[in-house]
Enzyme design. Structure first.
Site, mmCIF file in Angstrom:
data_model
loop_
_atom_site.group_PDB
_atom_site.id
_atom_site.type_symbol
_atom_site.label_atom_id
_atom_site.label_comp_id
_atom_site.label_asym_id
_atom_site.label_seq_id
_atom_site.Cartn_x
_atom_site.Cartn_y
_atom_site.Cartn_z
ATOM 1 N N SER A 26 0.893 29.368 -3.657
ATOM 2 C CA SER A 26 -0.563 29.102 -4.027
ATOM 3 C C SER A 26 -1.110 30.485 -3.896
ATOM 4 O O SER A 26 -2.152 31.267 -4.542
ATOM 5 C CB SER A 26 -1.308 28.273 -3.415
ATOM 6 O OG SER A 26 -1.527 28.430 -2.016
ATOM 7 N N ARG A 82 11.662 32.835 6.113
ATOM 8 C CA ARG A 82 12.531 33.364 6.953
ATOM 9 C C ARG A 82 12.304 34.565 7.840
ATOM 10 O O ARG A 82 11.650 35.565 7.290
ATOM 11 C CB ARG A 82 13.665 33.934 6.093
ATOM 12 C CG ARG A 82 14.610 32.788 4.811
ATOM 13 C CD ARG A 82 14.834 31.628 5.721
ATOM 14 N NE ARG A 82 15.931 31.852 6.578
ATOM 15 C CZ ARG A 82 16.748 30.933 7.280
ATOM 16 N NH1 ARG A 82 16.311 29.713 7.482
ATOM 17 N NH2 ARG A 82 17.886 31.399 8.128
ATOM 18 N N HIS A 127 -0.488 35.274 7.548
ATOM 19 C CA HIS A 127 -0.236 34.235 8.712
ATOM 20 C C HIS A 127 -1.257 33.134 8.852
ATOM 21 O O HIS A 127 -2.617 33.707 8.862
ATOM 22 C CB HIS A 127 0.271 34.903 9.854
ATOM 23 C CG HIS A 127 0.596 33.976 10.954
ATOM 24 N ND1 HIS A 127 1.841 33.419 11.111
ATOM 25 C CD2 HIS A 127 -0.006 33.595 12.036
ATOM 26 C CE1 HIS A 127 1.884 32.697 12.165
ATOM 27 N NE2 HIS A 127 0.591 32.480 12.726
HETATM 28 N N1 NHR Z 1 9.998 38.939 10.110
HETATM 29 C C1 NHR Z 1 9.631 39.656 11.097
HETATM 30 N N2 NHR Z 1 10.630 40.492 11.642
HETATM 31 N N3 NHR Z 1 8.318 39.823 11.723
HETATM 32 C C2 NHR Z 1 7.246 39.228 11.290
HETATM 33 O O1 NHR Z 1 6.010 39.394 11.513
HETATM 34 C C3 NHR Z 1 7.517 38.158 10.331
HETATM 35 C C4 NHR Z 1 8.936 38.073 9.822
HETATM 36 C C5 NHR Z 1 9.262 37.009 8.776
HETATM 37 C C6 NHR Z 1 8.414 36.155 8.344
HETATM 38 C C7 NHR Z 1 6.071 35.177 8.254
HETATM 39 C C8 NHR Z 1 5.862 34.334 9.398
HETATM 40 C C9 NHR Z 1 4.596 33.532 9.320
HETATM 41 O O2 NHR Z 1 3.699 34.125 8.803
HETATM 42 C C10 NHR Z 1 6.875 36.071 8.792
HETATM 43 C C11 NHR Z 1 6.660 37.337 9.620
HETATM 44 C C12 NHR Z 1 8.826 32.159 9.433
HETATM 45 C C13 NHR Z 1 9.087 31.756 10.566
HETATM 46 C C14 NHR Z 1 10.307 30.814 11.218
HETATM 47 O O3 NHR Z 1 10.504 30.513 12.279
HETATM 48 C C15 NHR Z 1 8.397 32.301 11.821
HETATM 49 C C16 NHR Z 1 7.063 32.952 11.156
HETATM 50 C C17 NHR Z 1 7.086 33.348 9.957
HETATM 51 C C18 NHR Z 1 7.819 32.819 9.075
HETATM 52 N N4 NHR Z 1 11.251 30.798 10.184
HETATM 53 C C19 NHR Z 1 12.549 29.913 10.453
HETATM 54 C C20 NHR Z 1 13.779 30.863 10.477
HETATM 55 O O4 NHR Z 1 14.883 30.593 11.139
HETATM 56 C C21 NHR Z 1 12.617 29.002 9.438
HETATM 57 C C22 NHR Z 1 11.793 27.929 9.254
HETATM 58 C C23 NHR Z 1 11.694 27.244 7.876
HETATM 59 O O5 NHR Z 1 12.794 27.511 7.126
HETATM 60 O O6 NHR Z 1 11.012 26.435 7.561
HETATM 61 O O7 NHR Z 1 13.544 31.947 9.901
HETATM 62 O O8 NHR Z 1 4.485 32.474 10.257
HETATM 63 C C1 GAR Z 2 0.260 29.721 3.685
HETATM 64 O O1 GAR Z 2 -0.650 28.991 4.361
HETATM 65 C C2 GAR Z 2 0.835 30.887 4.421
HETATM 66 O O2 GAR Z 2 -0.136 31.423 5.212
HETATM 67 C C3 GAR Z 2 1.955 30.149 5.155
HETATM 68 O O3 GAR Z 2 2.475 29.200 4.207
HETATM 69 C C4 GAR Z 2 1.527 28.925 3.205
HETATM 70 C C5 GAR Z 2 2.097 28.997 2.073
HETATM 71 O O4 GAR Z 2 1.511 28.728 1.015
HETATM 72 N N1 GAR Z 2 2.933 30.993 5.681
HETATM 73 C C6 GAR Z 2 3.614 30.845 6.938
HETATM 74 O O5 GAR Z 2 3.682 29.874 7.456
HETATM 75 C C7 GAR Z 2 4.373 31.830 7.046
HETATM 76 N N2 GAR Z 2 5.425 31.446 8.131
HETATM 77 P P1 GAR Z 2 1.639 29.234 -0.402
HETATM 78 O O6 GAR Z 2 3.271 29.032 -0.663
HETATM 79 O O7 GAR Z 2 1.102 28.076 -1.413
HETATM 80 O O8 GAR Z 2 1.232 30.597 -0.502
#
Ligand code: NHR
Ligand code: GAR
Length: 211
Positions: free
Chosen positions: A15, A87, A105
Site C-alpha cells: 500500500s 528483511r 517504520h
Molecule cells: N536494516 C538495517 N540495517 N537498518 C534498518 O534500519 C532497517 C533494516 C532493514 C529493514 C525496516 C524495519 C522496520 O521498519 C528495516 C530497517 C524487519 C525487521 C525484522 O526483524 C525489523 C525491522 C524492520 C524490518 N525482520 C526479520 C528478519 O529476520 C524477519 C521478519 C519477517 O520476515 O516477518 O530479518 O520495522
Molecule cells: C507498513 O505499515 C510499514 O510501515 C510496515 O509494514 C507495513 C507495510 O505495508 N513496515 C514495517 O513494519 C517494516 N518492518 P504496505 O506493504 O501496505 O506498504
C-alpha cells in the site's frame, strides 16, 4: 525530478508502494524478497518491472543481500526505498547505499523499533503514536529521522484500527519525504541529523488530523 530513478523494496501488501505511484514518483523497478507479495502485482499493473528475489534461495543474509544489490544496481537508482520490506539488511548493503536508502517504520522512533509496534504502543497506553521516515543505517531503526506523522490513540483502540490510522499517515508522509530527497532538499547536519528548511517543513504537517 523525473530524470531520477527509485527502486522500491517490498515484502507484502504494497500500500505504501501504491501511494508512491499515485504521487507520480519515478519508480524504475520494484523488488521483493517474497514471490507472493501482492505489491508485485500492483507494480506490474502500472507497467513497472517487478521481480522477486527470494531470500529462501540463499544460505545466509550476506549472499541474499549481494543478490538483491545486483538486481537493484541494474537500475542505477538515485534512491532505494524500503516500503514494508521485512528483511534486516547487512552492514555491507547499508554501506553500499549510504545516504540513498530510506525506510518507513510504523512508530514514532526512537519509540518502538523492531516489530509489533502497534500492539506494544497499545500495551503501554501511549496517547500518541505514528510513523517515521528515516535514513537506514546499520543500527536497526536508528538512522537520521526525515519526517514523522503523529496520530491519536483513541479510547478502546484496537491493533487493527490503530494500524489503519497509522497507515493513512504513512501514505501521506512517505511520498512527501521521497519528493524532498529527489529535489535535493534533505541534508544531514554535522550532528548526523536531517536538516529541513523552513519552507520544506511548512509543506508537511507532522500532526495528522484524524479522518
Ligand atoms: N536494516 C538495517 N540495517 N537498518 C534498518 O534500519 C532497517 C533494516 C532493514 C529493514 C525496516 C524495519 C522496520 O521498519 C528495516 C530497517 C524487519 C525487521 C525484522 O526483524 C525489523 C525491522 C524492520 C524490518 N525482520 C526479520 C528478519 O529476520 C524477519 C521478519 C519477517 O520476515 O516477518 O530479518 O520495522
Ligand atoms: C507498513 O505499515 C510499514 O510501515 C510496515 O509494514 C507495513 C507495510 O505495508 N513496515 C514495517 O513494519 C517494516 N518492518 P504496505 O506493504 O501496505 O506498504
Amino acid at each position: 525530478m523525473n530524470d531520477k530513478r527509485l527502486v522500491v523494496l517490498i515484502s507484502g501488501r504494497g500500500s505504501n508502494l501504491e501511494a508512491i505511484l499515485a504521487a507520480g514518483l519515478p519508480v524504475a523497478a520494484v523488488l521483493s524478497n517474497r514471490a507472493d507479495a501482492s505489491g508485485l502485482a500492483i507494480a506490474r499493473k502500472h507497467g513497472i518491472p517487478a521481480e522477486a528475489v527470494p531470500h529462501t534461495d540463499h544460505p545466509d543474509r550476506e549472499s541474499f543481500d549481494a543478490a538483491m544489490m545486483q538486481r537493484i544496481d541494474v537500475w542505477q537508482p538515485d534512491l532505494v526505498v524500503l516500503a514494508g520490506y521485512m528483511r534486516i539488511l547487512t552492514g555491507h548493503f547499508v554501506q553500499h547505499y549510504h545516504g540513498r536508502l530510506i525506510n518507513i517504520h510504523p512508530s514514532l522512533l526512537p519509540s518502538y523499533p523492531g516489530l509489533r509496534t502497534h500492539a506494544r504502543a497499545l500495551e503501554d497506553g501511549v496517547k500518541v503514536h505514528g510513523c517515521t521516515v528515516h535514513f537506514v543505517t546499520p543500527a536497526l531503526d536508528h538512522g537520521p529521522i526525515i519526517v514523522q506523522g503523529a496520530v491519536p490513540v483513541l479510547a478502546h483502540d484496537s491493533e487493527t484500527g490503530l494500524a489503519a490510522r497509522v497507515l493513512r499517515a504513512e501514505h501521506r508522509i512517505y511520498p512527501q519525504a521521497i519528493r524532498w530527497f529527489l529535489q535535493g532538499r534533505l541534508h544531514i547536519d554535522p550532528h548526523g541529523r536531517v536538516e529541513l528548511s523552513a519552507a520544506t517543513r511548512s509543506e508537511q504537517s507532522v500532526l495528522i488530523p484524524d479522518d
